[in-house]
Design a protein around this motif. Structure first.
Motif, short mmCIF file in Angstrom:
data_model
loop_
_atom_site.label_atom_id
_atom_site.label_comp_id
_atom_site.label_asym_id
_atom_site.label_seq_id
_atom_site.Cartn_x
_atom_site.Cartn_y
_atom_site.Cartn_z
N GLU A 78 49.30 47.35 40.91
CA GLU A 78 50.65 47.01 40.50
C GLU A 78 50.92 47.12 39.01
O GLU A 78 52.06 47.23 38.59
CB GLU A 78 50.99 45.59 40.99
CG GLU A 78 50.30 44.43 40.26
CD GLU A 78 48.84 44.21 40.65
OE1 GLU A 78 48.33 44.96 41.49
OE2 GLU A 78 48.21 43.29 40.09
N ARG A 114 45.88 45.95 35.98
CA ARG A 114 45.11 46.09 37.22
C ARG A 114 44.31 47.39 37.21
O ARG A 114 43.16 47.44 37.63
CB ARG A 114 46.07 46.04 38.41
CG ARG A 114 45.41 46.02 39.77
CD ARG A 114 44.60 44.79 40.05
NE ARG A 114 45.35 43.57 39.86
CZ ARG A 114 44.78 42.37 39.70
NH1 ARG A 114 43.47 42.23 39.73
NH2 ARG A 114 45.52 41.29 39.50
N ARG A 116 41.75 36.25 39.68
CA ARG A 116 42.52 35.09 40.15
C ARG A 116 41.63 34.10 40.89
O ARG A 116 40.59 34.49 41.43
CB ARG A 116 43.64 35.58 41.06
CG ARG A 116 44.60 36.50 40.32
CD ARG A 116 45.64 37.09 41.22
NE ARG A 116 46.49 38.01 40.47
CZ ARG A 116 47.43 38.77 41.01
NH1 ARG A 116 47.65 38.72 42.31
NH2 ARG A 116 48.17 39.57 40.25
N PHE A 175 55.10 41.41 39.32
CA PHE A 175 54.15 42.04 38.38
C PHE A 175 54.35 43.56 38.23
O PHE A 175 53.44 44.25 37.77
CB PHE A 175 52.69 41.77 38.78
CG PHE A 175 52.19 40.38 38.48
CD1 PHE A 175 52.38 39.81 37.22
CD2 PHE A 175 51.50 39.63 39.42
CE1 PHE A 175 51.90 38.53 36.92
CE2 PHE A 175 51.01 38.35 39.14
CZ PHE A 175 51.22 37.81 37.88
N GLU A 190 55.94 37.20 32.87
CA GLU A 190 54.53 36.92 33.17
C GLU A 190 53.58 38.13 33.21
O GLU A 190 52.41 37.97 33.51
CB GLU A 190 54.43 36.10 34.47
CG GLU A 190 54.92 34.68 34.27
CD GLU A 190 54.85 33.83 35.53
OE1 GLU A 190 54.45 34.34 36.59
OE2 GLU A 190 55.22 32.64 35.45
N ASP A 201 49.38 39.83 29.01
CA ASP A 201 48.41 40.91 29.25
C ASP A 201 47.93 41.52 27.93
O ASP A 201 46.76 41.60 27.67
CB ASP A 201 48.91 42.05 30.16
CG ASP A 201 48.95 41.67 31.63
OD1 ASP A 201 48.49 40.56 31.98
OD2 ASP A 201 49.44 42.48 32.43
N CYS A 253 45.55 38.79 28.32
CA CYS A 253 44.79 38.55 29.56
C CYS A 253 43.81 39.71 29.65
O CYS A 253 44.22 40.87 29.74
CB CYS A 253 45.73 38.52 30.75
SG CYS A 253 44.89 38.14 32.30
O1 AHR Z 1 45.89 38.42 37.72
C1 AHR Z 1 46.12 39.06 36.51
C2 AHR Z 1 47.51 39.61 36.50
O2 AHR Z 1 47.67 40.51 37.57
C3 AHR Z 1 47.91 40.39 35.27
O3 AHR Z 1 48.56 39.63 34.31
C4 AHR Z 1 48.91 41.32 35.86
O4 AHR Z 1 49.29 42.36 35.02
C5 AHR Z 1 48.24 41.70 37.10
O5 AHR Z 1 48.97 42.40 37.99
#
Ligand code: AHR
Length: 335
Positions: free
Chosen positions: A50, A54, A129, A213, A240, A269, A289
Motif C-alpha cells: 500500500e 511497505r 505492527r 495508508f 498517518e 514515515d 517510522c
Molecule cells: O505499519 C507501518 C505503516 O504501514 C506505515 O506507516 C505505512 O506507510 C504502512 O503502510
C-alpha cells in the motif's frame, strides 16, 4: 512428539521476559566445503504493497533472507487482507517452515490461527505492527516501531511550532487522516493525537477519515473533508503516513491553498519523497517510522539458531524531521 515438546516449551517460557527457542531440527542440510549448516526456511506474510514504506520493508526482507545467506524465503503479499494472511500461514505450516514472520494487517483476530501455528511447533516472529492476543506466548517476539511514541512526537513538535509562531493560544482546527483502521500504526498514532487534543483546549478535531495508508485514499478523504469542513477552516493536517499525505497535498493545492504554509502538514514515515516535500516547504514535520526490519529479524533468527534467548519486545529508534534537520538525512535515504 517433537511438536508436542515444542508447544510445551513455548507455554512454559511465556512467563519469562526473555524467551529462547529450540529451532526445529528437520531443515535440509547444506554442505559448503567442510562446513555443514542448515538451510533455514522462513515464511514471511506481508501486509501488502500500500505504501512506499511497505515496499521498502519488503525489499529489506528479500535482500536479507537470500539463498546465499542460507535461507529459503517464502513470501506472501496479503494485499491488505487478514484472510489472505491466515491462508498464507496455513500454507507455511503445510510447507513445514522453520519460522513464520508475520506483519499483521490489524491487531485483533489472531488467537485461533496462532494456536494452529503453536500446534505445528513453529516459532512466530512479529514484525512492524503488533497484535492483541489472550496469550502472549502465542508469538515468540516482536520488532517494530512505537506508534504511540510517534504520535506523541508529532504533538510535541506541533506544540513547539505553534508557540514559536505565537499561535500557542489560538484556536487550531486539525484534520486527521487515519491509516487502515485497526492496524497498530493507526491505533498508536491516533491515540497520540487524541491525547494531544485532550490536553490543549484550543485544539479542535475538525474532521477525521481513513485514507487506508494509500495516496488515492488520502486524496479522496481530503477532498471530502475540504468539501464538508471548508478549506479556510483547516489549520493543521495530521496524516498517518506519507502516501496519504502526498494525496492530501494534491487535494489542498487543487483547493487553491499552499500546503506547509496555509496549512501545517504533519506526516509519518519519512520516505525520500516526503523529505523532498520538507525541502520545498510543503511538509512541515515528519515523524519517522523505520521499515528496515529485514536485518533485525535476521539477527533474531541467528540468535535463536545459536540457542540464545531474544527479547520479547524490540522497539527501533526513530527521529523527527523538519526544515532544520532534513537535508543531511535525505541524502542517505534509500526509500
Ligand atoms: O505499519 C507501518 C505503516 O504501514 C506505515 O506507516 C505505512 O506507510 C504502512 O503502510
Amino acid at each position: 512428539m517433537k511438536k508436542f515438546l515444542l508447544s510445551a516449551i513455548f507455554i512454559s517460557l511465556a512467563a519469562l521476559s526473555f524467551i529462547g527457542c529450540d529451532k526445529k531440527s528437520d531443515s535440509t542440510v547444506k554442505t559448503q566445503g567442510t562446513d555443514s549448516r542448515h538451510t533455514i526456511k522462513v515464511g514471511y506474510v506481508q501486509v501488502g504493497h500500500e505504501s512506499a514504506w511497505r515496499n521498502a520493508n519488503t525489499l529489506s526482507f528479500k535482500s536479507t533472507f537470500t539463498a546465499d545467506s542460507g535461507y529459503e524465503f517464502l513470501f506472501v503479499d496479503a494485499d491488505g487482507s487478514q484472510k489472505v494472511q491466515f491462508d498464507a500461514i496455513r500454507n507455511f505450516i503445510a510447507q513445514n517452515v522453520d519460522y513464520i514472520v508475520l506483519a499483521p494487517v490489524v491487531e485483533t483476530g489472531w488467537d485461533d490461527i496462532l494456536k494452529e501455528v503453536r500446534e505445528a511447533g513453529i516459532p512466530v516472529i512479529l514484525s512492524d505492527r503488533q497484535i492483541k492476543v489472550s496469550d502472549e506466548s502465542l508469538y515468540l517476539c516482536w520488532v517494530g516501531a512505537d506508534f504511540l511514541q510517534e504520535g506523541k512526537n508529532a504533538v510535541k513538535w506541533l506544540t513547539a511550532y505553534l508557540e514559536n509562531k505565537n499561535l500557542g493560544t489560538e484556536e487550531i482546527n486539525i484534520v486527521h487522516l487515519q491509516g487502515t483502521m485497526g492496524a497498530s500504526a493507526q491505533v498508536g498514532r491516533t491515540q497520540g493525537l487524541m491525547d494531544g487534543i485532550a490536553s490543549y483546549p484550543n485544539w479542535n478535531l475538525a474532521a477525521q477519515k481513513s485514507g487506508n495508508f494509500t495516496t488515492e485514499g488520502g486524496k479522496k478523504a481530503m477532498q471530502e473533508i475540504i468539501k464538508s469542513v471548508g478549506i479556510n477552516k483547516i489549520n493543521v493536517l495530521y496524516s498517518e503516513n506519507d502516501d496519504m499525505t502526498l494525496g492530501a497535498i494534491e487535494a489542498i493545492k487543487e483547493a487553491g491553498k499552499v500546503p506547509g504554509d496555509d496549512i501545517i502538514i504533519i506526516s509519518f514515515d519519512a520516505v525520500y519523497k516526503a523529505f523532498m516535500k520538507i525541502i520545498t516547504g510543503e511538509i512541515n514535520c515528519e515523524c519517522e517510522c523505520n521499515p528496515l526490519h529485514g536485518p533485525r529479524v535476521g539477527e533474531i533468527i541467528r540468535t535463536l539458531e545459536s540457542g540464545k534467548p531474544v527479547e520479547k519486545i524490540q522497539y527501533v529508534n526513530e527521529s523527527v524531521f523538519d526544515h532544520t534537520n532534513a537535508q543531511a538525512v535525505m541524502l542517505t535515504r534509500r526509500y
